[in-house]
Write an enzyme that holds these catalytic residues in place. Sequence first.
Site, mmCIF file in Angstrom:
data_model
loop_
_atom_site.group_PDB
_atom_site.id
_atom_site.type_symbol
_atom_site.label_atom_id
_atom_site.label_comp_id
_atom_site.label_asym_id
_atom_site.label_seq_id
_atom_site.Cartn_x
_atom_site.Cartn_y
_atom_site.Cartn_z
ATOM 1 N N ARG A 225 0.851 -1.179 0.000
ATOM 2 C CA ARG A 225 0.000 0.000 0.000
ATOM 3 C C ARG A 225 0.893 1.239 0.000
ATOM 4 N NH1 ARG A 225 -3.087 -3.030 -1.586
ATOM 5 N NH2 ARG A 225 -5.123 -3.666 -0.766
ATOM 6 N N HIS A 273 -1.424 0.627 -10.191
ATOM 7 C CA HIS A 273 -2.091 -0.367 -9.342
ATOM 8 C C HIS A 273 -2.568 -1.550 -10.189
ATOM 9 C CE1 HIS A 273 -4.190 -0.769 -5.220
ATOM 10 N NE2 HIS A 273 -4.024 -1.967 -5.756
#
Length: 308
Positions: A225, A273
Amino acid sequence: MSAYILLASNDSEFNDELMLHANQYEPDFEWVLPDDDRASCATVAACWFPDKDLLTRFPNIQCLHSLAAGVEHLGETLLHSSLPICRIVDEEQKVGMLEYVLWGVLYFQRDFDRAVENQKRNHWQRYPQKKAEEITIGIMGLGEIGGYVANGLANQGYKVSGWSRTAKSFDNIQCFSGNSGLDRFLENTQIVVNLLPLNDSTYRLINESFLDKLPDDAMLINCGRGGHICYQDLCNALSRGTLRGAILDVFDDEPLQESNALWHTPNVLITPHMASASSSQVLVKQVIGNTQRFVEGRDLINTVGYAD
């Protein structure tokens, strides 16, 4: 309709793809977007970076379903809402993650990063080819995905170590755990691959102190993350040359703003991502399955607590 599912996502293209499949899959559960008048009737929200005021706007929501394996993108307000939270569990995600990490490892191992920079200067230079067994890769996070990636890399002939908050054990992988094991894990790691969950103990873990403990010319691949990294410390390490390069797939805020300096930071490769993702079919099927359970009052599957 027996139930409405609110699609709360900040990605319009992703929304279009999901909606196209969702409303063809199961007619008893209709997916709606926030601007639909029927959204106020939804009791389950399928989420990807939802607005933090979701529950204020839609007070009938009684269950949150992440559209990913992680839940951190829900944000602190929703994570602490006391509502049940579910996530996606998909075996294919592990395969996709291993493929991405293996590509990242080869990008550095075979000096493709240097070749790209040399091309900008019209400079021809070849580098000695390194064997897999000469590369030490450290996997941070040895859960379902991290353990799979670590084993996959070991099977390719790489020297693999792993670090996790609690002790784990894998064949052919040297495992470290806890604060006491982190320094020993870092000191010989040439390529760090972050696959940790984000929580209070891992927030900004990759900082100046962390990076200084790596060998000179180490490399970083972050698929965990964005909150794991202190970006100023990362940029400082890159500018000093103590860190050779970084591949970043996740960020504090997504999409990454065009004005963000990371886009133009030397020796940083940005991907949107995309390390691994479940298909729309898998996402829709799992959300509808849990919505069916919720409507019928049965136990939900793949639930998590906010601290997981």
